[in-house]
Design a protein around this motif. Sequence first.
Motif, PDB file in Angstrom:
ATOM      1  N   PRO A   8       0.825  -1.210   0.000  1.00  0.00           N
ATOM      2  CA  PRO A   8       0.000   0.000   0.000  1.00  0.00           C
ATOM      3  C   PRO A   8       0.858   1.257   0.000  1.00  0.00           C
ATOM      4  O   PRO A   8       1.788   1.388   0.801  1.00  0.00           O
ATOM      5  CB  PRO A   8      -0.801  -0.119   1.304  1.00  0.00           C
ATOM      6  CG  PRO A   8      -0.789  -1.576   1.639  1.00  0.00           C
ATOM      7  CD  PRO A   8       0.529  -2.079   1.149  1.00  0.00           C
ATOM      8  N   GLY A   9       0.567   2.163  -0.913  1.00  0.00           N
ATOM      9  CA  GLY A   9       1.298   3.430  -0.964  1.00  0.00           C
ATOM     10  C   GLY A   9       2.537   3.400  -1.824  1.00  0.00           C
ATOM     11  O   GLY A   9       3.190   4.432  -1.992  1.00  0.00           O
ATOM     12  N   ASP A  10       2.879   2.220  -2.373  1.00  0.00           N
ATOM     13  CA  ASP A  10       4.061   2.175  -3.240  1.00  0.00           C
ATOM     14  C   ASP A  10       3.781   2.953  -4.524  1.00  0.00           C
ATOM     15  O   ASP A  10       4.583   3.809  -4.930  1.00  0.00           O
ATOM     16  CB  ASP A  10       4.418   0.727  -3.554  1.00  0.00           C
ATOM     17  CG  ASP A  10       5.750   0.626  -4.300  1.00  0.00           C
ATOM     18  OD1 ASP A  10       6.445   1.643  -4.402  1.00  0.00           O
ATOM     19  OD2 ASP A  10       6.077  -0.468  -4.779  1.00  0.00           O
ATOM     20  N   ILE A  11       2.661   2.657  -5.176  1.00  0.00           N
ATOM     21  CA  ILE A  11       2.293   3.353  -6.410  1.00  0.00           C
ATOM     22  C   ILE A  11       0.825   3.748  -6.337  1.00  0.00           C
ATOM     23  O   ILE A  11      -0.044   2.904  -6.102  1.00  0.00           O
ATOM     24  CB  ILE A  11       2.509   2.461  -7.657  1.00  0.00           C
ATOM     25  CG1 ILE A  11       3.948   1.974  -7.751  1.00  0.00           C
ATOM     26  CG2 ILE A  11       2.126   3.232  -8.922  1.00  0.00           C
ATOM     27  CD1 ILE A  11       4.182   0.971  -8.874  1.00  0.00           C
ATOM     28  N   PHE A  12       0.561   5.033  -6.536  1.00  0.00           N
ATOM     29  CA  PHE A  12      -0.802   5.511  -6.758  1.00  0.00           C
ATOM     30  C   PHE A  12      -0.951   5.824  -8.248  1.00  0.00           C
ATOM     31  O   PHE A  12      -0.060   6.442  -8.841  1.00  0.00           O
ATOM     32  CB  PHE A  12      -1.093   6.787  -5.973  1.00  0.00           C
ATOM     33  CG  PHE A  12      -1.344   6.580  -4.506  1.00  0.00           C
ATOM     34  CD1 PHE A  12      -1.334   5.311  -3.941  1.00  0.00           C
ATOM     35  CD2 PHE A  12      -1.600   7.675  -3.672  1.00  0.00           C
ATOM     36  CE1 PHE A  12      -1.556   5.131  -2.576  1.00  0.00           C
ATOM     37  CE2 PHE A  12      -1.829   7.506  -2.318  1.00  0.00           C
ATOM     38  CZ  PHE A  12      -1.803   6.228  -1.762  1.00  0.00           C
ATOM     39  N   GLU A  13      -2.042   5.389  -8.848  1.00  0.00           N
ATOM     40  CA  GLU A  13      -2.360   5.772 -10.223  1.00  0.00           C
ATOM     41  C   GLU A  13      -3.396   6.887 -10.189  1.00  0.00           C
ATOM     42  O   GLU A  13      -4.360   6.822  -9.423  1.00  0.00           O
ATOM     43  CB  GLU A  13      -2.912   4.577 -11.007  1.00  0.00           C
ATOM     44  CG  GLU A  13      -1.875   3.543 -11.357  1.00  0.00           C
ATOM     45  CD  GLU A  13      -2.446   2.430 -12.231  1.00  0.00           C
ATOM     46  OE1 GLU A  13      -3.662   2.454 -12.497  1.00  0.00           O
ATOM     47  OE2 GLU A  13      -1.678   1.550 -12.646  1.00  0.00           O
ATOM     48  N   ILE A  14      -3.199   7.900 -11.033  1.00  0.00           N
ATOM     49  CA  ILE A  14      -4.137   9.019 -11.082  1.00  0.00           C
ATOM     50  C   ILE A  14      -4.519   9.284 -12.536  1.00  0.00           C
ATOM     51  O   ILE A  14      -3.678   9.250 -13.426  1.00  0.00           O
ATOM     52  CB  ILE A  14      -3.523  10.296 -10.449  1.00  0.00           C
ATOM     53  CG1 ILE A  14      -4.534  11.454 -10.464  1.00  0.00           C
ATOM     54  CG2 ILE A  14      -2.232  10.696 -11.141  1.00  0.00           C
ATOM     55  CD1 ILE A  14      -4.070  12.667  -9.666  1.00  0.00           C
ATOM     56  N   ASP A  15      -5.789   9.496 -12.754  1.00  0.00           N
ATOM     57  CA  ASP A  15      -6.255   9.796 -14.109  1.00  0.00           C
ATOM     58  C   ASP A  15      -7.620  10.466 -14.020  1.00  0.00           C
ATOM     59  O   ASP A  15      -8.277  10.449 -12.973  1.00  0.00           O
ATOM     60  CB  ASP A  15      -6.344   8.536 -14.958  1.00  0.00           C
ATOM     61  CG  ASP A  15      -6.233   8.845 -16.454  1.00  0.00           C
ATOM     62  OD1 ASP A  15      -6.134  10.039 -16.799  1.00  0.00           O
ATOM     63  OD2 ASP A  15      -6.270   7.913 -17.264  1.00  0.00           O
ATOM     64  N   ALA A  16      -8.035  11.038 -15.158  1.00  0.00           N
ATOM     65  CA  ALA A  16      -9.294  11.787 -15.206  1.00  0.00           C
ATOM     66  C   ALA A  16     -10.189  11.244 -16.293  1.00  0.00           C
ATOM     67  O   ALA A  16      -9.737  10.634 -17.260  1.00  0.00           O
ATOM     68  CB  ALA A  16      -9.013  13.271 -15.456  1.00  0.00           C
ATOM     69  N   THR A  17     -11.470  11.480 -16.126  1.00  0.00           N
ATOM     70  CA  THR A  17     -12.445  11.186 -17.166  1.00  0.00           C
ATOM     71  C   THR A  17     -13.540  12.242 -17.103  1.00  0.00           C
ATOM     72  O   THR A  17     -13.675  12.957 -16.108  1.00  0.00           O
ATOM     73  CB  THR A  17     -13.052   9.778 -16.985  1.00  0.00           C
ATOM     74  OG1 THR A  17     -13.817   9.440 -18.143  1.00  0.00           O
ATOM     75  CG2 THR A  17     -13.976   9.719 -15.778  1.00  0.00           C
ATOM     76  N   ILE A  18     -14.300  12.334 -18.176  1.00  0.00           N
ATOM     77  CA  ILE A  18     -15.454  13.233 -18.212  1.00  0.00           C
ATOM     78  C   ILE A  18     -16.689  12.394 -17.925  1.00  0.00           C
ATOM     79  O   ILE A  18     -16.950  11.400 -18.615  1.00  0.00           O
ATOM     80  CB  ILE A  18     -15.596  13.916 -19.590  1.00  0.00           C
ATOM     81  CG1 ILE A  18     -14.285  14.600 -19.981  1.00  0.00           C
ATOM     82  CG2 ILE A  18     -16.741  14.921 -19.565  1.00  0.00           C
ATOM     83  CD1 ILE A  18     -13.842  15.706 -19.067  1.00  0.00           C
ATOM     84  N   GLY A  19     -17.445  12.757 -16.908  1.00  0.00           N
ATOM     85  CA  GLY A  19     -18.634  12.003 -16.552  1.00  0.00           C
ATOM     86  C   GLY A  19     -19.679  12.038 -17.653  1.00  0.00           C
ATOM     87  O   GLY A  19     -19.894  13.082 -18.279  1.00  0.00           O
ATOM     88  N   ASP A  20     -20.339  10.906 -17.875  1.00  0.00           N
ATOM     89  CA  ASP A  20     -21.369  10.815 -18.916  1.00  0.00           C
ATOM     90  C   ASP A  20     -22.704  11.342 -18.403  1.00  0.00           C
ATOM     91  O   ASP A  20     -23.735  10.661 -18.449  1.00  0.00           O
ATOM     92  CB  ASP A  20     -21.525   9.364 -19.384  1.00  0.00           C
ATOM     93  CG  ASP A  20     -20.359   8.917 -20.233  1.00  0.00           C
ATOM     94  OD1 ASP A  20     -19.657   9.789 -20.776  1.00  0.00           O
ATOM     95  OD2 ASP A  20     -20.145   7.700 -20.354  1.00  0.00           O
ATOM     96  N   ILE A  21     -22.704  12.560 -17.914  1.00  0.00           N
ATOM     97  CA  ILE A  21     -23.923  13.139 -17.359  1.00  0.00           C
ATOM     98  C   ILE A  21     -23.802  14.658 -17.376  1.00  0.00           C
ATOM     99  O   ILE A  21     -22.702  15.207 -17.236  1.00  0.00           O
ATOM    100  CB  ILE A  21     -24.163  12.637 -15.917  1.00  0.00           C
ATOM    101  CG1 ILE A  21     -25.539  13.078 -15.402  1.00  0.00           C
ATOM    102  CG2 ILE A  21     -23.056  13.089 -14.984  1.00  0.00           C
ATOM    103  CD1 ILE A  21     -25.925  12.441 -14.085  1.00  0.00           C
TER     104      ILE A  21
END
Length: 725
Positions: free
Chosen positions: A288-301
């Motif tokens: 836990p805490g070794d690698i965080f993945e971060i990304d974004a998306t546009i909500g379909d709403i």
Amino acid sequence: MISLNILLEFKNRELETISIERVLWISPDLDVVVLFNIDKELPHVPTLKSISELEEVLTTPYASILKFDPYKELNAPEQDYLEKHKKTRDLRWDIIKDYIEKEPYIYDPDILKSMISEMKSKTGKSSKRIYSILREYWRGGKTINSLMPKYANSGGRGKPKQLKDKKIGRPSKLSIELGIQGVNVTEADKELFQVGIKHFYREKKTTLKKAYEEIIQKYYITGYKTVNGTVVPIALPNDQVPNYRQFLNWYNSTFNAKEKIINKSGESKYYLNHRPLLGDATNRAGGPGDIFEIDATIGDIYLVSEIDRSRIIGRPVIYIVKDVFTRMVVGVYVGLEGPSWVAAMMALENTATNKKEYCKNLELDIEDDDWPCEHLPKKIKADRGEMESKNADNLVESLGIQIINTPPYRADLKGIVERHFRILNERIKQHWMPGVVHKDFKERGGKDYRLDAKLSLKAFERIIVLTILEHNNSVIKGYALQREMMEVNLLPTPLNLWSWGLQHRSGLLKKVDKDLIRLNVMPSKEASVTAEGIVFNKMKYTSGFCLENGWFEKARIKRWKEIIYYDPRDVQHIYMKTQGNNFVKCQLVEADKRYSQFRLEEVQEQQFVMDINKALNGTSQRQLNIDTNAQILKIMEQEKMDTNKISNPDESKTGKLKDIRENRKSEKEIMRDKEHWGNTLERNKHKYKTEVVEMTDLINHGVDEDEDEDYLLNLIIQHDGKEEM
């Protein structure tokens, strides 16, 4: 460079082909050229044009020199074809051979007409037939073989097809029923197929069938014709072009399974959805805490503004931060910002925020053990965009976080968080939330789902957090349990994996002072210090620090600017850095606390709408001001005229000023008489129970309101006293 026999393509302003013309002759002084439109369907005659004019237009997008000549191969036919049609060719040549060398005279319409008459007399051929032979000669590049009958299979623009072998493969229906043989697929065909796959299948994202049709329409043509003023290609007969089955066989034999997927969906989608799943993302993380993945998306709403629910504010941006080892969602941002550095940093800041406090602000009650994530990681894996800015240096230098940027178009390398987005959007659509985007959105006749928007941004954020809490307690399908986990029969939920990891794989999570995180990840901006407060985005802030140090008193003399830090999710507070990297927390002044429950994006949008409304009403407000000023000026002019009529120009200034007090007193007496209450109420006395109070007695007894401001009050008191008696 302009030379004999080249083909020039001319286009209109919409870059549509107008004509394709061949250079027949160039004057010795390189001054003019003779051009001939090769459109077979129209009775064109050669035309003169200036070389300088042509060279100029060739520097624009509206003219170009064609690289391919559709008549090139016809001028070098197969030997058996030549022997078969040589007699017809020679007969045509004999008709024109004595005249075609008389250049440039033959290109003059009047001289050409007389030449046609001579040829007609000699050969007995009609003028129409002679004109036709000449045009075929000019169209084909002024060669004898250009007069060959056009029975040979020929390709489109620059694409010839000369077949010499019997067609191979299964007979077509045309072959069976009508004896039409068809053609074989040559190397030239395969080259055109390759070009078509690239331009029509991969780039346009169309179907194979549609790509085939576009290849045939573009490349398998014999020339051009004009239809209603538009130049269109002339298609080859079906029996002279490869059919779809041949094209499909070529495609299947040319490309393997991987190449077919890349052709259809693109390389990025192949690596995301179709690559071989031979590895395990969890093995890349030590705990836990070794690698965080971060990304974004546009909500379909589509959402509405919480300030004014009649306004649709568009689709939200969702940032998710996920721990690779446990699949735990450790941070989230839902807003209108981004995808950008600011939004990414809000999500990262959320990873180090106590989730119980965070959920309380969303009116959700949880315990610390329900979402025990308030740490920073050792490494962050993200797209290149957000994490390649100079701001990212602070994460490395101040917070000691290693940044791993994925290559372009390789979303699959952040597969943990990418899969969460797919599940999230499926969940949104599963509940048919109002304003959700459907597949037929923006199609002709499709419903505009934006009009169904009902949820506010804060409500949508609550929904997202609820799905995260559910995910953190859900069993992860396909999770590769380690041997130690199997020995204790660990159920692979993110919460269980997190708890197990803290006991057996600890030392990777970072607990960092919240002020230090804010200093490095919160966006900053200059704000003005004024006597009314610290002004940021048209809102005013104050603090005990500012009051104790007399900032606002100083600002009455001279304003100045300070760097402030802010959280776009919460406009109640802004922060300033003091000596020692300490933060001063400032809060909204009382008058602006109406904004305290909203996010910065919503406040900015509301302010924008107000500015628009003011601008829209600017004309009417200006007209109102003009109308009022005009009436005031009219009154002033009339009063000047009335006063000037009775003024004595010879009277001195002293004379005009000496009786002001007496004049004022006389004017008051006149006004009292006009405004006497008896005059205004006498006719309606029967409607009132009380008696009308007369002021005459007081006036007669010498009471002056200038000397006694309470004369009216005294009058009322005296009158009330009489009534009680």
